[in-house]
Design a protein around this motif. Structure first.
Motif, PDB file in Angstrom:
ATOM      1  N   THR A  45       0.801  -1.222   0.000  1.00 15.89           N
ATOM      2  CA  THR A  45       0.000   0.000   0.000  1.00 15.89           C
ATOM      3  C   THR A  45       0.838   1.279   0.000  1.00 15.89           C
ATOM      4  O   THR A  45       0.310   2.366   0.227  1.00 15.89           O
ATOM      5  N   CYS A  46       2.117   1.149  -0.280  1.00 11.90           N
ATOM      6  CA  CYS A  46       2.973   2.328  -0.463  1.00 11.90           C
ATOM      7  C   CYS A  46       3.648   2.267  -1.833  1.00 11.90           C
ATOM      8  O   CYS A  46       4.680   2.891  -2.063  1.00 11.90           O
ATOM      9  N   HIS A  47       3.018   1.545  -2.741  1.00  7.56           N
ATOM     10  CA  HIS A  47       3.515   1.354  -4.104  1.00  7.56           C
ATOM     11  C   HIS A  47       3.621   2.700  -4.825  1.00  7.56           C
ATOM     12  O   HIS A  47       2.711   3.518  -4.761  1.00  7.56           O
ATOM     13  N   VAL A  48       4.747   2.917  -5.480  1.00  2.00           N
ATOM     14  CA  VAL A  48       4.944   4.107  -6.308  1.00  2.00           C
ATOM     15  C   VAL A  48       5.645   3.702  -7.602  1.00  2.00           C
ATOM     16  O   VAL A  48       6.251   2.638  -7.689  1.00  2.00           O
ATOM     17  N   TYR A  49       5.546   4.593  -8.577  1.00  2.00           N
ATOM     18  CA  TYR A  49       6.307   4.459  -9.811  1.00  2.00           C
ATOM     19  C   TYR A  49       7.445   5.476  -9.744  1.00  2.00           C
ATOM     20  O   TYR A  49       7.206   6.670  -9.588  1.00  2.00           O
ATOM     21  N   VAL A  50       8.658   4.995  -9.830  1.00  2.00           N
ATOM     22  CA  VAL A  50       9.825   5.871  -9.828  1.00  2.00           C
ATOM     23  C   VAL A  50       9.966   6.454 -11.230  1.00  2.00           C
ATOM     24  O   VAL A  50       9.948   5.721 -12.223  1.00  2.00           O
ATOM     25  N   ASP A  51      10.102   7.764 -11.304  1.00  2.00           N
ATOM     26  CA  ASP A  51      10.296   8.429 -12.591  1.00  2.00           C
ATOM     27  C   ASP A  51      11.492   7.799 -13.304  1.00  2.00           C
ATOM     28  O   ASP A  51      12.511   7.505 -12.674  1.00  2.00           O
ATOM     29  N   GLU A  52      11.334   7.595 -14.609  1.00  2.00           N
ATOM     30  CA  GLU A  52      12.365   6.903 -15.394  1.00  2.00           C
ATOM     31  C   GLU A  52      13.760   7.501 -15.217  1.00  2.00           C
ATOM     32  O   GLU A  52      14.754   6.786 -15.206  1.00  2.00           O
ATOM     33  N   ALA A  53      13.855   8.806 -15.042  1.00  2.00           N
ATOM     34  CA  ALA A  53      15.154   9.462 -14.874  1.00  2.00           C
ATOM     35  C   ALA A  53      15.835   9.068 -13.565  1.00  2.00           C
ATOM     36  O   ALA A  53      17.044   9.261 -13.415  1.00  2.00           O
ATOM     37  N   ASP A  70       4.052  -8.272  -5.917  1.00  2.00           N
ATOM     38  CA  ASP A  70       3.056  -9.154  -6.543  1.00  2.00           C
ATOM     39  C   ASP A  70       1.645  -8.802  -6.097  1.00  2.00           C
ATOM     40  O   ASP A  70       0.670  -9.109  -6.781  1.00  2.00           O
ATOM     41  N   PHE A  71       1.508  -8.143  -4.949  1.00  2.00           N
ATOM     42  CA  PHE A  71       0.199  -7.772  -4.411  1.00  2.00           C
ATOM     43  C   PHE A  71      -0.205  -6.350  -4.788  1.00  2.00           C
ATOM     44  O   PHE A  71      -1.295  -5.900  -4.440  1.00  2.00           O
ATOM     45  N   ALA A  72       0.657  -5.634  -5.480  1.00  2.00           N
ATOM     46  CA  ALA A  72       0.382  -4.254  -5.857  1.00  2.00           C
ATOM     47  C   ALA A  72      -0.483  -4.196  -7.114  1.00  2.00           C
ATOM     48  O   ALA A  72      -0.505  -5.118  -7.923  1.00  2.00           O
ATOM     49  N   PHE A  73      -1.159  -3.081  -7.281  1.00  2.00           N
ATOM     50  CA  PHE A  73      -2.009  -2.825  -8.443  1.00  2.00           C
ATOM     51  C   PHE A  73      -1.173  -2.253  -9.584  1.00  2.00           C
ATOM     52  O   PHE A  73      -0.371  -1.350  -9.374  1.00  2.00           O
ATOM     53  N   ASP A  74      -1.356  -2.787 -10.784  1.00  2.00           N
ATOM     54  CA  ASP A  74      -0.740  -2.261 -12.003  1.00  2.00           C
ATOM     55  C   ASP A  74       0.778  -2.078 -11.875  1.00  2.00           C
ATOM     56  O   ASP A  74       1.313  -0.989 -12.066  1.00  2.00           O
ATOM     57  N   VAL A  75       1.462  -3.161 -11.554  1.00  2.00           N
ATOM     58  CA  VAL A  75       2.923  -3.137 -11.403  1.00  2.00           C
ATOM     59  C   VAL A  75       3.583  -2.914 -12.769  1.00  2.00           C
ATOM     60  O   VAL A  75       3.170  -3.482 -13.776  1.00  2.00           O
ATOM     61  N   LYS A  76       4.594  -2.065 -12.762  1.00  2.00           N
ATOM     62  CA  LYS A  76       5.357  -1.730 -13.962  1.00  2.00           C
ATOM     63  C   LYS A  76       6.839  -1.952 -13.661  1.00  2.00           C
ATOM     64  O   LYS A  76       7.220  -2.132 -12.503  1.00  2.00           O
ATOM     65  N   PRO A  77       7.697  -1.919 -14.690  1.00  2.00           N
ATOM     66  CA  PRO A  77       9.127  -2.112 -14.443  1.00  2.00           C
ATOM     67  C   PRO A  77       9.730  -1.105 -13.455  1.00  2.00           C
ATOM     68  O   PRO A  77      10.708  -1.406 -12.780  1.00  2.00           O
ATOM     69  N   ASN A  78       9.145   0.075 -13.346  1.00  4.92           N
ATOM     70  CA  ASN A  78       9.664   1.102 -12.431  1.00  4.92           C
ATOM     71  C   ASN A  78       8.895   1.147 -11.109  1.00  4.92           C
ATOM     72  O   ASN A  78       9.007   2.112 -10.349  1.00  4.92           O
ATOM     73  N   SER A  79       8.143   0.102 -10.799  1.00  4.34           N
ATOM     74  CA  SER A  79       7.414   0.024  -9.531  1.00  4.34           C
ATOM     75  C   SER A  79       8.360  -0.251  -8.377  1.00  4.34           C
ATOM     76  O   SER A  79       9.281  -1.056  -8.491  1.00  4.34           O
ATOM     77  N   ARG A  80       8.113   0.430  -7.269  1.00  3.59           N
ATOM     78  CA  ARG A  80       8.840   0.187  -6.027  1.00  3.59           C
ATOM     79  C   ARG A  80       7.878   0.387  -4.870  1.00  3.59           C
ATOM     80  O   ARG A  80       6.861   1.060  -5.005  1.00  3.59           O
ATOM     81  N   PRO A  89      21.273  11.774  -0.063  1.00  4.60           N
ATOM     82  CA  PRO A  89      21.579  12.998  -0.816  1.00  4.60           C
ATOM     83  C   PRO A  89      21.514  12.832  -2.340  1.00  4.60           C
ATOM     84  O   PRO A  89      21.041  13.735  -3.034  1.00  4.60           O
ATOM     85  N   GLU A  90      21.960  11.698  -2.851  1.00  2.59           N
ATOM     86  CA  GLU A  90      21.955  11.522  -4.314  1.00  2.59           C
ATOM     87  C   GLU A  90      20.553  11.377  -4.896  1.00  2.59           C
ATOM     88  O   GLU A  90      20.372  11.376  -6.107  1.00  2.59           O
ATOM     89  N   LEU A  91      19.536  11.281  -4.034  1.00  5.84           N
ATOM     90  CA  LEU A  91      18.150  11.224  -4.506  1.00  5.84           C
ATOM     91  C   LEU A  91      17.445  12.575  -4.390  1.00  5.84           C
ATOM     92  O   LEU A  91      16.229  12.663  -4.531  1.00  5.84           O
ATOM     93  N   ASP A  92      18.213  13.637  -4.149  1.00  8.52           N
ATOM     94  CA  ASP A  92      17.637  14.975  -4.089  1.00  8.52           C
ATOM     95  C   ASP A  92      16.965  15.292  -5.424  1.00  8.52           C
ATOM     96  O   ASP A  92      17.614  15.232  -6.468  1.00  8.52           O
ATOM     97  N   GLY A  93      15.671  15.578  -5.397  1.00  4.62           N
ATOM     98  CA  GLY A  93      14.922  15.848  -6.613  1.00  4.62           C
ATOM     99  C   GLY A  93      14.129  14.656  -7.127  1.00  4.62           C
ATOM    100  O   GLY A  93      13.469  14.739  -8.156  1.00  4.62           O
ATOM    101  N   LEU A  94      14.181  13.535  -6.414  1.00 11.00           N
ATOM    102  CA  LEU A  94      13.469  12.317  -6.808  1.00 11.00           C
ATOM    103  C   LEU A  94      11.999  12.612  -7.114  1.00 11.00           C
ATOM    104  O   LEU A  94      11.351  13.379  -6.411  1.00 11.00           O
ATOM    105  N   VAL A  95      11.488  11.976  -8.164  1.00 11.89           N
ATOM    106  CA  VAL A  95      10.085  12.112  -8.551  1.00 11.89           C
ATOM    107  C   VAL A  95       9.461  10.723  -8.560  1.00 11.89           C
ATOM    108  O   VAL A  95       9.990   9.796  -9.190  1.00 11.89           O
ATOM    109  N   VAL A  96       8.355  10.567  -7.817  1.00  8.43           N
ATOM    110  CA  VAL A  96       7.601   9.325  -7.831  1.00  8.43           C
ATOM    111  C   VAL A  96       6.124   9.649  -8.071  1.00  8.43           C
ATOM    112  O   VAL A  96       5.652  10.722  -7.723  1.00  8.43           O
ATOM    113  N   THR A  97       5.437   8.688  -8.682  1.00 10.91           N
ATOM    114  CA  THR A  97       4.010   8.829  -8.968  1.00 10.91           C
ATOM    115  C   THR A  97       3.263   7.696  -8.290  1.00 10.91           C
ATOM    116  O   THR A  97       3.748   6.558  -8.268  1.00 10.91           O
ATOM    117  N   THR A  98       2.088   8.013  -7.763  1.00 11.24           N
ATOM    118  CA  THR A  98       1.275   6.974  -7.122  1.00 11.24           C
ATOM    119  C   THR A  98       0.311   6.370  -8.135  1.00 11.24           C
ATOM    120  O   THR A  98      -0.170   7.059  -9.033  1.00 11.24           O
TER     121      THR A  98
END
Length: 103
Positions: A45-53, A70-80, A89-98
């Motif tokens: 229930t905390c599934h997100v799509y990590v922006d391709e970049a 496996d229990f998440a809805f609409d899993v994609k290759p960039n699902s986490r 620090p190296e993730l400063d600016g990270l973009v994720v979509t729900t």
């Protein structure tokens, strides 16, 4: 980091190094991330799509995380699961979509 909801509404918040993306979402009342297990990697229930970049910088999921996805809805290759992404620090600016719904 920026959270984009399933309707395309973006919200940028500050993440604390060492916390997780899920904890950051909860602290900032980000919708669409209920995180029912509280970050134990025991639900999806905390599934997100990590922006391709950002996929390479975020890294690959562990085997345990892959099993939970496996229990998440609409899993994609960039699902986490956002509980498994540590803010650093190296993730400063990270973009994720729900996704439109959580598993």
């Amino acid at each position: 980091m920026t959270f984009v909801d399933s309707h395309g509404q973006a919200r940028t918040v500050e993440g604390e190094t060492g916390s997780t993306v899920m904890e950051t979402a909860r602290r900032n009342d980000i919708p669409e991330i209920p995180a029912e297990c509280g970050g134990a990697c025991a639900c999806a229930t905390c599934h997100v799509y990590v922006d391709e970049a950002w996929v390479e910088k975020v890294g690959k999921p562990s085997q345990m995380e892959e099993d939970m996805l496996d229990f998440a809805f609409d899993v994609k290759p960039n699902s986490r699961l956002s509980c498994q992404i540590t803010v650093r620090p190296e993730l400063d600016g990270l973009v994720v979509t729900t996704p439109s719904q959580q598993g």
